[in-house]
Design a protein around this motif. Structure first.
Motif, PDB file in Angstrom:
ATOM      1  N   PHE A 150       0.474  -1.196   0.197  1.00 32.54           N
ATOM      2  CA  PHE A 150       0.187   0.145  -0.008  1.00 32.54           C
ATOM      3  C   PHE A 150       1.150   1.417  -0.087  1.00 32.54           C
ATOM      4  O   PHE A 150       0.701   2.156  -1.168  1.00 32.54           O
ATOM      5  CB  PHE A 150      -1.323   0.057   1.492  1.00 32.54           C
ATOM      6  CG  PHE A 150      -1.943   0.963   1.426  1.00 32.54           C
ATOM      7  CD1 PHE A 150      -3.050   1.335   0.421  1.00 32.54           C
ATOM      8  CD2 PHE A 150      -1.395   2.072   2.080  1.00 32.54           C
ATOM      9  CE1 PHE A 150      -3.923   2.151   0.789  1.00 32.54           C
ATOM     10  CE2 PHE A 150      -1.632   3.667   2.095  1.00 32.54           C
ATOM     11  CZ  PHE A 150      -3.520   3.532   1.395  1.00 32.54           C
ATOM     12  N   TRP A 196      -8.602  -2.952  -0.378  1.00 34.51           N
ATOM     13  CA  TRP A 196      -7.181  -0.877  -0.159  1.00 34.51           C
ATOM     14  C   TRP A 196      -6.920  -1.112  -1.065  1.00 34.51           C
ATOM     15  O   TRP A 196      -7.063   0.692  -1.472  1.00 34.51           O
ATOM     16  CB  TRP A 196      -5.796  -1.701   0.627  1.00 34.51           C
ATOM     17  CG  TRP A 196      -6.492  -2.331   2.202  1.00 34.51           C
ATOM     18  CD1 TRP A 196      -7.037  -1.496   3.046  1.00 34.51           C
ATOM     19  CD2 TRP A 196      -5.894  -2.148   3.074  1.00 34.51           C
ATOM     20  NE1 TRP A 196      -7.403  -1.934   4.128  1.00 34.51           N
ATOM     21  CE2 TRP A 196      -5.885  -2.215   4.164  1.00 34.51           C
ATOM     22  CE3 TRP A 196      -3.859  -2.395   3.014  1.00 34.51           C
ATOM     23  CZ2 TRP A 196      -5.800  -2.865   5.307  1.00 34.51           C
ATOM     24  CZ3 TRP A 196      -3.294  -2.776   4.049  1.00 34.51           C
ATOM     25  CH2 TRP A 196      -4.269  -2.705   5.216  1.00 34.51           C
ATOM     26  N   VAL A 197      -6.255  -1.403  -2.604  1.00 29.58           N
ATOM     27  CA  VAL A 197      -6.110  -1.158  -3.440  1.00 29.58           C
ATOM     28  C   VAL A 197      -6.974  -1.310  -4.597  1.00 29.58           C
ATOM     29  O   VAL A 197      -8.301  -2.660  -4.649  1.00 29.58           O
ATOM     30  CB  VAL A 197      -4.969  -1.808  -3.916  1.00 29.58           C
ATOM     31  CG1 VAL A 197      -3.787  -0.996  -2.939  1.00 29.58           C
ATOM     32  CG2 VAL A 197      -5.035  -3.346  -3.688  1.00 29.58           C
ATOM     33  N   ARG A 204      -4.746   3.407  -4.874  1.00 29.35           N
ATOM     34  CA  ARG A 204      -5.280   3.041  -3.996  1.00 29.35           C
ATOM     35  C   ARG A 204      -7.092   3.180  -4.144  1.00 29.35           C
ATOM     36  O   ARG A 204      -7.501   4.404  -4.661  1.00 29.35           O
ATOM     37  CB  ARG A 204      -4.735   3.933  -2.929  1.00 29.35           C
ATOM     38  CG  ARG A 204      -3.416   3.711  -2.294  1.00 29.35           C
ATOM     39  CD  ARG A 204      -2.877   5.455  -1.396  1.00 29.35           C
ATOM     40  NE  ARG A 204      -1.033   4.855  -1.195  1.00 29.35           N
ATOM     41  CZ  ARG A 204      -0.780   4.993  -0.646  1.00 29.35           C
ATOM     42  NH1 ARG A 204      -1.624   6.529   0.115  1.00 29.35           N
ATOM     43  NH2 ARG A 204       0.929   4.981  -0.021  1.00 29.35           N
ATOM     44  N   GLN A 233      -6.989   6.291   1.616  1.00 32.44           N
ATOM     45  CA  GLN A 233      -5.626   7.394   2.006  1.00 32.44           C
ATOM     46  C   GLN A 233      -5.171   6.685   2.897  1.00 32.44           C
ATOM     47  O   GLN A 233      -3.625   7.460   3.144  1.00 32.44           O
ATOM     48  CB  GLN A 233      -6.444   8.726   1.961  1.00 32.44           C
ATOM     49  CG  GLN A 233      -6.626   9.411   0.174  1.00 32.44           C
ATOM     50  CD  GLN A 233      -5.749   8.775  -0.604  1.00 32.44           C
ATOM     51  OE1 GLN A 233      -4.880   9.216  -0.346  1.00 32.44           O
ATOM     52  NE2 GLN A 233      -6.261   8.537  -1.377  1.00 32.44           N
TER      53      GLN A 233
END
Length: 490
Positions: free
Chosen positions: A76, A113-114, A122, A125
């Protein structure tokens, strides 16, 4: 130091609940404390109870993530906060190991998350590295939820570890200081008179002394002796088998085995270079053997070939103990006839490729009965008697061919362990072309059988490679360990 600490602590306390905590509080190694506990417990200064404690520890991978962060968070953080990055470029990034990239993609995608595609970006954040926090808590010895443990265990980041220790109480012989006990009563003790106050160490009558060094019989020798006893019980007489070197005449020709037989080739037989030939053979008997080979006799046509004396003279390492039987029968035929039972158990030599079941040197067991009017039924009866004494009561016989016996039979026994019939030997009646040139009366018959010594020994002792039983590779500990041989006894 550890002993003084334990005995001194118990002088003012009833119990030491945990030997591990006790060791850390007193600055001692737990292994040293355990050794002292075992000694004190043996002399009943203390009573010790085993304790166990389950805990979780980090694997090498878990330690790495506790220090550097979990793969999903590392991935990430490698993605730009704004925009996207090509997946190939992200994979080639020096910030991420290949294994971290692979695991990170899986876990980050699972956590949403992605966005994963050719371009990676992403979806949120900010993220928290919960995996790293949990690993650090375990590293610090703090408790975590069961669901979190299952999650980390599934990822092989933690493993269970069982800690073993002791809880201690005073024993029946407790004292703040261990008394030094005497192990011997010396002359000085008697002279000084202090033996009256001495406390002696108790004798342990159950302790084993050092093992006595002694010679040990090889398994082959044990089985050989048992077989010899069986033959003697059946009224057999042992033949002298001290001649390893024989002439081709006694090994082959006298047995009515033709000179062109494949067994007489150098690929199957060890011939001697020096002395290469024998000097002594009974000439009158040689002439009779030559005649029966070339033109027959005694109701036989012979083999109808030119018999060569130079072939018969060649020296060799005997290929079977039947060469000894031939000599014994020839000597018997020169005397007024009387029935005989002979046996032999000794080494023979064949030029064979060495493998799990074959050696160039092995042992042959042979038995024969010489009497008037013997039949194939007598042979079967003797075989049943002999093998039943070995514990083999189920026998079958199959017709076979041997140059010097007719009829001939292979012997099979039912193997209870393998649940099948196994060949265990060969047998037959010596041919007239062999017996009559020796000088026996026409009504004399000889029945005989043979088998190897190694095969029953391997079965009895559970050995599946003959090289582990006989030869230079034998483990000497096998000789010391192997049990007594009891053939035919359940």
């Amino acid at each position: 130091m550890a002993e003084d600490a334990i005995l001194g602590y118990l002088a003012s306390h009833e119990e030491i609940p945990d030997s591990g905590q006790f060791a850390s509080q007193h600055g001692l190694q737990h292994t040293d404390v355990v050794n002292v506990i075992k000694s004190l417990h043996g002399f009943r200064y203390i009573d010790a109870q085993d304790t166990k404690r389950e805990s979780w520890v980090l694997t090498d991978e878990g330690k790495k993530y506790a220090a550097e962060g979990s793969p999903e968070v590392q991935l990430f953080l490698a993605i730009p906060p704004e925009g996207s990055i090509a997946k190939d470029e992200l994979q080639a990034s020096k910030k991420l190991d290949p294994s971290v990239f692979k695991i990170g993609c899986s876990q980050a995608g699972k956590n949403k998350w992605v966005d994963m595609g050719k371009q990676v970006s992403r979806k949120v954040q900010h993220v928290e590295d919960k995996v790293k926090e949990l690993l650090i808590r375990i590293q610090d010895g703090l408790a975590i939820d069961k669901d979190d443990i299952n999650s980390l265990k599934a990822r092989k980041l933690i493993v269970a570890q069982t800690w073993k220790g002791y809880s201690l109480r005073k024993g029946p012989n407790y004292a703040p200081k261990r008394k030094k006990v005497a192990t011997d009563l010396t002359r000085e003790n008697l002279q000084r008179g202090d033996w009256k106050e001495l406390e002696f160490k108790e004798y342990n009558f159950n302790a084993k002394g050092p093992p006595a060094e002694a010679g040990h019989l090889h398994p082959l020798l044990k089985v050989k002796q048992q077989l010899k006893n069986i033959f003697l019980q059946m009224g057999f007489e042992e033949m002298p088998t001290n001649n390893f070197v024989e002439s081709s005449f006694w090994n082959f020709d006298a047995l009515f085995q033709p000179q062109q037989h494949p067994a007489r080739d150098s690929h199957d037989t060890f011939f001697l270079e020096a002395p290469s030939t024998t000097r002594r053979l009974p000439e009158d008997y040689v002439e009779l053997v030559k005649r029966v080979h070339e033109s027959g006799g005694y109701g036989s046509r012979g083999y109808m070939y030119d018999w060569k004396r130079e072939e018969a003279n060649k020296n060799l390492l005997r290929t079977h103990t039947t060469a000894v039987s031939t000599r014994m029968l020839y000597a018997l035929a020169k005397q007024p006839f009387s029935p005989k039972r002979y046996f032999s158990i000794d080494r023979v030599f064949r030029n064979e490729s060495v493998d799990r079941t074959h050696l160039a040197e092995f042992h042959q067991i042979e038995g024969l009965v010489c009497d008037r009017g013997l039949t194939l039924g007598d042979l079967i009866g003797v075989l049943n008697d002999f093998f039943s004494r070995l514990g083999m009561s189920k026998l079958r016989f199959k017709p076979a061919y041997n140059p010097y016996t007719e009829p001939s039979m292979e012997i099979f026994s039912y193997h209870e362990g393998l649940k099948k019939w196994v060949e265990i030997g060969n047998s037959g009646m010596f041919r007239p072309e062999m017996l009559l040139p020796m000088g026996f009366p026409e009504d004399v018959r000889v029945i005989a059988w043979g088998l190897s010594l190694e095969r029953p020994t391997m079965i009895l002792y559970g050995i599946d490679n003959i090289r582990d039983l006989f030869g230079h590779k034998v483990d000497l500990s096998l000789i010391k360990r192997n049990p007594i041989c009891r053939l035919g006894i359940e």
